[in-house]
Design a protein around this motif. Structure first.
Motif, short mmCIF file in Angstrom:
data_model
loop_
_atom_site.label_atom_id
_atom_site.label_comp_id
_atom_site.label_asym_id
_atom_site.label_seq_id
_atom_site.Cartn_x
_atom_site.Cartn_y
_atom_site.Cartn_z
N MET A 1 43.27 -72.12 67.22
CA MET A 1 43.88 -72.91 66.17
C MET A 1 43.03 -74.14 65.94
SD MET A 1 47.73 -74.48 65.80
CE MET A 1 48.45 -72.90 65.38
N TYR A 2 42.80 -74.46 64.67
CA TYR A 2 41.99 -75.60 64.28
C TYR A 2 42.93 -76.63 63.65
CZ TYR A 2 38.12 -72.39 65.01
OH TYR A 2 37.22 -71.50 65.57
N LEU A 3 43.24 -77.69 64.42
CA LEU A 3 44.15 -78.73 63.96
C LEU A 3 43.33 -79.81 63.26
CD1 LEU A 3 46.23 -78.98 67.24
CD2 LEU A 3 46.94 -77.85 65.14
N CYS A 4 43.68 -80.11 62.02
CA CYS A 4 42.91 -81.06 61.22
C CYS A 4 43.70 -82.34 60.98
CB CYS A 4 42.55 -80.43 59.87
SG CYS A 4 41.64 -78.88 60.02
N PHE A 5 43.07 -83.47 61.25
CA PHE A 5 43.70 -84.78 61.12
C PHE A 5 42.90 -85.64 60.14
CE2 PHE A 5 44.40 -83.10 65.33
CZ PHE A 5 45.77 -83.21 65.49
N ARG B 1 40.47 -80.65 65.91
CA ARG B 1 40.81 -80.36 67.31
C ARG B 1 40.94 -78.85 67.45
NH1 ARG B 1 42.10 -82.16 72.69
NH2 ARG B 1 44.30 -81.83 73.15
N ILE B 2 40.16 -78.24 68.34
CA ILE B 2 40.14 -76.78 68.48
C ILE B 2 40.83 -76.39 69.77
CG2 ILE B 2 38.67 -74.73 68.53
CD1 ILE B 2 36.46 -76.56 67.23
N GLU C 1 48.25 -73.01 73.11
CA GLU C 1 48.29 -74.46 73.26
C GLU C 1 48.31 -75.14 71.89
OE1 GLU C 1 46.00 -72.54 74.68
OE2 GLU C 1 46.24 -72.75 76.86
N GLY C 2 47.60 -74.54 70.93
CA GLY C 2 47.55 -75.12 69.60
C GLY C 2 48.92 -75.15 68.93
N ASP C 3 49.71 -74.09 69.14
CA ASP C 3 51.06 -74.05 68.56
C ASP C 3 51.92 -75.18 69.12
OD1 ASP C 3 50.99 -71.95 66.73
OD2 ASP C 3 51.15 -70.45 68.31
N LYS C 4 51.79 -75.44 70.43
CA LYS C 4 52.57 -76.52 71.06
C LYS C 4 52.18 -77.87 70.48
CE LYS C 4 53.15 -74.15 75.50
NZ LYS C 4 52.78 -74.17 76.95
N GLU C 5 50.86 -78.09 70.36
CA GLU C 5 50.40 -79.37 69.82
C GLU C 5 50.81 -79.52 68.36
OE1 GLU C 5 46.70 -81.15 70.46
OE2 GLU C 5 46.30 -80.11 72.34
N LYS C 6 50.73 -78.43 67.62
CA LYS C 6 51.11 -78.48 66.20
C LYS C 6 52.57 -78.91 66.06
CE LYS C 6 51.65 -75.35 62.25
NZ LYS C 6 53.09 -75.06 62.40
N ARG C 7 53.44 -78.36 66.90
CA ARG C 7 54.86 -78.72 66.83
C ARG C 7 55.07 -80.20 67.13
NH1 ARG C 7 55.51 -73.51 69.15
NH2 ARG C 7 55.65 -74.37 71.26
N PHE C 8 54.30 -80.72 68.11
CA PHE C 8 54.43 -82.14 68.42
C PHE C 8 53.97 -83.01 67.25
CE2 PHE C 8 52.10 -85.97 69.73
CZ PHE C 8 53.18 -86.74 70.14
N PHE C 9 52.79 -82.70 66.72
CA PHE C 9 52.25 -83.54 65.65
C PHE C 9 53.10 -83.46 64.38
CE2 PHE C 9 48.25 -83.41 68.15
CZ PHE C 9 48.03 -84.77 68.21
N GLU C 10 53.77 -82.34 64.19
CA GLU C 10 54.66 -82.23 63.03
C GLU C 10 55.84 -83.20 63.16
OE1 GLU C 10 53.85 -77.65 61.53
OE2 GLU C 10 55.45 -78.06 62.97
N TYR D 1 35.85 -82.79 66.54
CA TYR D 1 34.66 -82.61 65.70
C TYR D 1 34.93 -82.99 64.25
CZ TYR D 1 32.91 -80.07 69.74
OH TYR D 1 32.51 -79.74 70.99
N LEU D 2 33.86 -83.30 63.54
CA LEU D 2 33.96 -83.53 62.11
C LEU D 2 34.28 -82.24 61.38
CD1 LEU D 2 30.87 -85.86 61.56
CD2 LEU D 2 33.27 -86.53 61.42
N GLY D 3 34.92 -82.36 60.23
CA GLY D 3 35.21 -81.18 59.44
C GLY D 3 35.46 -81.54 57.99
N LEU D 4 35.39 -80.53 57.14
CA LEU D 4 35.75 -80.67 55.73
C LEU D 4 36.78 -79.60 55.42
CD1 LEU D 4 32.15 -81.17 54.23
CD2 LEU D 4 33.93 -82.92 54.44
N HIS D 5 37.99 -80.03 55.09
CA HIS D 5 39.05 -79.07 54.78
C HIS D 5 39.36 -79.18 53.29
CE1 HIS D 5 42.90 -77.01 54.64
NE2 HIS D 5 42.60 -76.50 55.83
#
Length: 701
Positions: free
Chosen positions: A428-432, A392-393, A398-407, A380-384
């Motif tokens: 977890m709200y992952l922002c790209f 990505r919600i 699962e969010g912690d696992k994805e966060k570790r990968f993207f880091e 989804y679109l977002g403004l951070h």
């Protein structure tokens, strides 16, 4: 005088003047009147039992609609086709479900009808029975194997407009058939949380129709029932309205109370116009619901609640709101222009409307703000903090696992990087960094001006970077490559198909094979589906044709160079680099005693593609080169070494006459001998003694 036998026969024979169109009309009328005698008479006159009236209705379908079992049997016995379709794709079988006649359904099933067959709008007989509340027909179809949770199938064009995807349960909810809803869920195991193509679940379908007087009671009953069945209360309609907002619009305090008792509901969630449930209650001047919402902690500092209450002359409402700290505050929203061109309008909407922030993140999880679908949820679109992002919600685990990968991707140039993240209520709200389009979308645009070679160079680097982190992607689809405003390409894996390589070469090989298809897809400009492209689709007159063919072949053969080596393949060389490469070879081999051995690798499979090159080259050019004014005469032979010698000599000792005749040397020779570069390159590379001659550093890489 008595009539003769012949004259008697003429008198008894009817004068048949009806046309086929007349007979069709007569048959249709007789069937709709359920007049069996007239039906038989018209059929005896030669009417086609499978003729079609207006909108494609056949006599059999009309008989089913009239709920006339005897007539249905008669028409079937007379050859009526049970598979015939109306203009909308409907059959007699779906019509029987609308009528709810179990005997006719069974009769048609016995004639080979597919129980899950659907019309052009995706409606099956099971869905029709649910829509019209035909409980007995529904139970019969279920007993015969109807798919309870089948989603409405529609054309690709309609799916792009977010039409279709509804289930029989959604249909029953929408039409207010409470007993059918209970039967579907309790006896048939209907999934209450499936969503249609507008992202709505069964609860939303039930409440959408609840504002009408005739549907109010059934909507409340269905809504409360679904809540007891643990339906997801956070689904939204196509306007971003939650179940709570819809319940407030219905002005049902019972439903509002039941929804608020669900701990997972967000009382301050807002629709696409920025309206919260409390704003709607105040607008409708529903004091009791507004009081209930305020008592449950609804925010009173968003929206001009006092102004709305004053406009409605609702003094008690205004007093209530002030008790919960509502204040009249003039809105002063500064103008703002997003960087993104594609998402501009939706980003401006997101900026203007009220949304409860999650840390520094403002986002709206509904269909109009969704920019990408994945197998594990939407993006989804977002403004951070004012920055335009893609969100990505995920549930926290699962969010912690994805966060570790993207880091891990932080130092990679062409892997999508994590910008920021927020946590709230188990999610977890992952922002790209926001992208404009994915590769598939970009290539299918008519104004596409992509530099394919540059795009593939970035794609290769992205896959190399992922492999260097120890992962194989396993899903190199164009929709997983994102392009930002500057044209830079990034690879992501939101479907989580990646696997740890851990020495498993077959995983890397699988990526290389996918990459070969992707090369063809890009070079085809995305005009053919990924799984259908082949080397036959390459333009043979392309200046890179031979190099592209070889690159694809090398990827498919799991070439020993690997992706690192293939990233330096001649396909990626500039035109000038290819020509300099050809020129340089003569200088490297001229002092060898056996120059021809250089191009005779032990396992070579290709022969020199231009065995008569002296006949292909411009005659005047060859004559000048063989008979120089101030040099010795030399006769060029048709082998590759002499062709390379001529290229080198011509470019090192320029002749104005030749240059005027052929123009740019690189342009001329590469166009005249398009397969020469790849032949020389592969011949050298495959010869262990001279493979180092093929090492070229292209400054453009």
């Amino acid at each position: 005088m008595e009539p003769t036998a012949h004259s008697q026969q003429e008198a008894s024979t009817p004068c048949s003047t009806e046309t086929a169109e007349d007979l069709t009309s007569m048959l249709n009328a007789a069937v709709r009147d359920s007049n069996v005698e007239d039906v038989l008479e018209v059929l005896e006159k030669g009417a086609d039992v499978n003729s079609k009236a207006e909108s494609g209705w056949t006599p059999l379908q009309s008989a089913v609609q009239a709920n006339n079992e005897d007539l249905v049997r008669l028409l079937l016995d007379k050859g009526a086709c049970p598979h015939a379709r109306k203009d909308n794709g409907g059959t007699a079988f779906t019509e029987a479900a609308i009528v709810g006649n179990v005997n006719i359904l069974q009769l048609l099933l016995d004639r080979g009808l597919n129980i899950n067959d659907h019309d052009d709008n995706g409606f099956t007989a099971f869905m029709e029975a649910a829509w019209y509340g035909k409980k007995e027909a529904l139970e019969f179809l279920y007993s015969k194997g109807a798919n309870v949770n089948l989603r409405r199938a529609v054309s690709e064009e309609k799916a792009k407009l977010h039409k279709g995807g509804a289930t029989a349960l959604m249909d029953a909810c929408r039409k207010g058939h409470f007993l059918v809803v209970k039967t579907l869920v309790q006896e048939m195991g209907a999934d209450v949380n499936i969503r249609d193509n507008k992202d709505r679940n069964a609860l939303i379908h039930a409440l959408k129709q609840g504002c009408t007087k005739e549907r109010y009671e059934s909507a409340v009953s269905i809504g409360c029932f679904l809540l007891d069945c643990r339906v997801d209360v956070n689904s939204k309609d196509e306007c971003g309205k939650t179940a709570l907002i819809l319940a407030v619009e219905m002005q049902s305090p019972d439903l509002v109370k039941a929804l608020l008792e669900k701990g997972e509901i967000d009382i301050d969630d807002a629709d696409e116009e920025g309206n919260t449930a409390l704003m709607v209650a105040v607008e409708k001047n529903d004091y009791n619901i507004a009081k209930l919402l305020c008592e449950k902690g609804a925010r009173t500092d968003v929206g001009n609640l006092i102004a709305v209450a004053n406009r409605n002359r609702a003094h008690n409402m205004a007093r209530l709101l002030r008790q919960y700290n509502a204040r009249f505050v003039p809105e002063t929203l500064t103008d703002w222009e997003p960087n993104s061109k594609r998402w501009r309008d939706q980003l401006k909407k997101l900026y203007k409307i009220y949304r409860p922030t999650i840390g520094k993140l403002k986002t709206f999880q509904y269909i109009q703000q969704r920019i990408q679908n994945t197998s594990q949820g939407g993006i989804y679109l977002g403004l951070h903090g004012g920055m335009e992002v893609a969100v990505r919600i995920r549930r926290s685990t699962e969010g912690d696992k994805e966060k570790r990968f993207f880091e891990q991707c932080g130092n990679c140039e062409h892997l999508l990087k994590l910008f920021q993240f927020e946590k709230a209520e188990g999610y977890m709200y992952l922002c790209f960094p926001l992208w404009e389009k994915n590769l598939e979308e970009h290539l299918q645009e008519p104004e596409d001006q992509m530099d394919y070679k540059d795009a593939l160079r970035m794609i290769f680097q992205a896959v190399r970077e992922l492999h260097s982190l120890g992962f194989a992607h396993q899903n190199l689809h164009p929709s997983n490559f994102f392009i930002d405003l500057g044209g830079k390409i990034y690879l992501a894996d939101f479907d989580n198909k990646r696997k740890l390589i851990e020495g498993k070469k077959e995983l890397v090989n699988s990526d290389l094979e996918d990459l070969s298809r992707l090369v063809l897809y890009v070079l085809k400009g995305g005009r053919k589906p990924l799984q259908q492209v082949s080397t036959k689709d390459l333009a043979a007159d392309s200046p890179d044709y031979q190099e592209a063919l070889d690159l694809v072949s090398s990827l498919l053969s799991h070439d020993e160079r690997g992706l690192e080596g293939l990233s330096k393949h001649p396909y990626f060389w500039s035109k000038q680099t290819r020509f300099k490469f050809l020129k340089s070879i003569w200088n490297k081999i001229k002092d060898l005693s056996n120059r021809k051995a250089v191009f005779q690798a032990p396992n070579a499979t290709e022969s020199f593609p231009y065995p008569l090159w002296t006949e292909q080259i411009d005659k005047d050019v060859l004559n000048i080169m063989e008979n120089p004014r101030k040099g010795r005469l030399f006769k060029y032979s048709n082998d590759v070494t002499d062709l390379l010698r001529l290229i080198r000599n011509l470019d090192e000792h320029p002749n104005i006459g030749i240059s005027n005749r052929i123009g740019d040397h690189a342009e001329y020779f590469l166009k005249l001998f398009p397969a020469l570069t790849i032949y020389v390159y592969n011949s050298l590379r495959q010869n262990p003694e001279y493979s180092h001659f093929a090492d070229v550093q292209d400054p453009s890489l």
